[in-house]
Scaffold this motif. Structure first.
Motif, PDB file in Angstrom:
ATOM      1  N   ARG A  75      94.471-100.852  54.148  1.00 40.39           N
ATOM      2  CA  ARG A  75      94.951 -99.469  54.121  1.00 40.39           C
ATOM      3  C   ARG A  75      96.149 -99.313  53.194  1.00 40.39           C
ATOM      4  N   ALA A  94      91.049 -99.063  45.754  1.00 39.60           N
ATOM      5  CA  ALA A  94      90.889 -97.612  45.702  1.00 39.60           C
ATOM      6  C   ALA A  94      89.781 -97.216  44.732  1.00 39.60           C
ATOM      7  N   HIS A 132      99.937 -91.416  57.090  1.00 43.91           N
ATOM      8  CA  HIS A 132      99.036 -92.538  56.807  1.00 43.91           C
ATOM      9  C   HIS A 132      99.829 -93.768  56.362  1.00 43.91           C
ATOM     10  N   TRP A 133     100.870 -93.572  55.588  1.00 42.33           N
ATOM     11  CA  TRP A 133     101.735 -94.682  55.181  1.00 42.33           C
ATOM     12  C   TRP A 133     102.497 -95.235  56.387  1.00 42.33           C
ATOM     13  N   SER A 186      95.770 -95.434  45.267  1.00 42.63           N
ATOM     14  CA  SER A 186      95.396 -94.026  45.095  1.00 42.63           C
ATOM     15  C   SER A 186      96.592 -93.169  44.715  1.00 42.63           C
ATOM     16  N   LEU A 187      97.752 -93.394  45.329  1.00 46.01           N
ATOM     17  CA  LEU A 187      98.925 -92.595  44.984  1.00 46.01           C
ATOM     18  C   LEU A 187      99.376 -92.880  43.547  1.00 46.01           C
ATOM     19  N   LEU A 245      96.359 -96.994  49.838  1.00 48.04           N
ATOM     20  CA  LEU A 245      97.410 -95.989  49.703  1.00 48.04           C
ATOM     21  C   LEU A 245      98.194 -96.187  48.410  1.00 48.04           C
ATOM     22  N   THR A 268      92.445 -89.403  50.287  1.00 43.43           N
ATOM     23  CA  THR A 268      93.027 -90.536  51.002  1.00 43.43           C
ATOM     24  C   THR A 268      92.261 -90.819  52.287  1.00 43.43           C
ATOM     25  N   GLU A 269      91.956 -89.786  53.027  1.00 43.08           N
ATOM     26  CA  GLU A 269      91.263 -89.982  54.302  1.00 43.08           C
ATOM     27  C   GLU A 269      89.844 -90.481  54.109  1.00 43.08           C
ATOM     28  N   TYR A 290     100.231 -86.386  55.113  1.00 45.95           N
ATOM     29  CA  TYR A 290      99.914 -87.460  54.162  1.00 45.95           C
ATOM     30  C   TYR A 290     100.774 -88.689  54.429  1.00 45.95           C
TER      31      TYR A 290
END
Length: 234
Positions: free
Chosen positions: A87, A207, A136-137, A94-95, A91, A74-75, A133
């Protein structure tokens, strides 16, 4: 992915972790014994303990590695971007993809925190990784609201709703289903941006699925045995 958990040509540690993920995801950590793990990989209890110190330590290690892999990926993806919409898109994509590609590992990662001993160093570490984690959200949503790019009544509820949408793919996504993983990710990003009332943008970060963590112990996807007709599958 390992096809035969009893194949002694395959690293024993990986076989044990594959069996653990498979059993923890199917029947739960509490209902799985060291004897169950030994039976799955054709090893004695003593053989299992040669590779792991305890069942709880095994669970903590699986969760730790899985969570760190997600954070690192993620980073790396977020690093070049500052715009909140980019962003949030990364997120969500990727999740969604991590849970679709590694459904059993992520089910254990998401659902078995309760099985770690309260107050233990391992539990505190996993909570810290989870919080790192989710930060970031929180930051992406907060920045979007502060900049006027997002309109959200309750940032916490919005975050939980979007993350639940993404993690749900571990339950229903099938590689041979009607939609490719890329299509699912794109649709979820569109749903997520609509949920925060983001204005349309000319281009949006996507992503890079090649950056996502690969868990060598992820079991073969047993959802291929789904007897329902194709039109009933997601």
């Amino acid at each position: 992915m390992i096809q035969d958990l009893t194949d002694r040509d395959t690293d024993a540690g990986v076989r044990i972790r594959t069996a653990a993920v498979l059993l923890f995801a199917r029947q739960g950590y509490a209902a799985t014994s060291i004897r169950d793990l030994g039976k799955a990989v054709n090893m004695t209890n003593a053989g299992i303990y040669h590779h792991v110190t305890s069942k709880e330590a095994l669970l903590a290690d699986l969760m730790r590695v899985a969570q760190r892999g997600l954070i690192d990926a993620t980073e790396r993806m977020l690093a070049p971007y500052r715009r909140p919409a980019d962003r949030l898109s990364l997120l969500i994509g990727s999740l969604t993809a991590v849970h679709a590609r590694s459904p059993m590992t992520t089910r254990v990662m998401d659902g078995e925190l309760r099985s770690l001993t309260p107050g233990s160093a391992a539990r505190d570490e996993i909570i810290g990784l989870r919080d790192a984690y989710e930060a970031h959200w929180k930051d992406a949503l907060a920045d979007g609201v502060a900049e006027g790019a997002f309109r959200v009544a309750d940032e916490r509820l919005t975050r939980l709703a979007l993350m639940s949408m993404c993690t749900g793919t571990s339950e229903w996504y099938r590689p041979d289903g009607r939609s490719s993983l890329e299509q699912v990710c794109a649709e979820f990003v569109a749903i997520g941006l609509a949920a925060v009332r983001a204005p349309a943008v000319a281009s949006l970060a996507t992503a890079d699925l090649s950056l996502l963590p690969d868990y060598p112990w992820e079991p073969l996807d047993d959802r291929d045995d789904d007897p329902r007709p194709d039109e009933a599958r997601r």
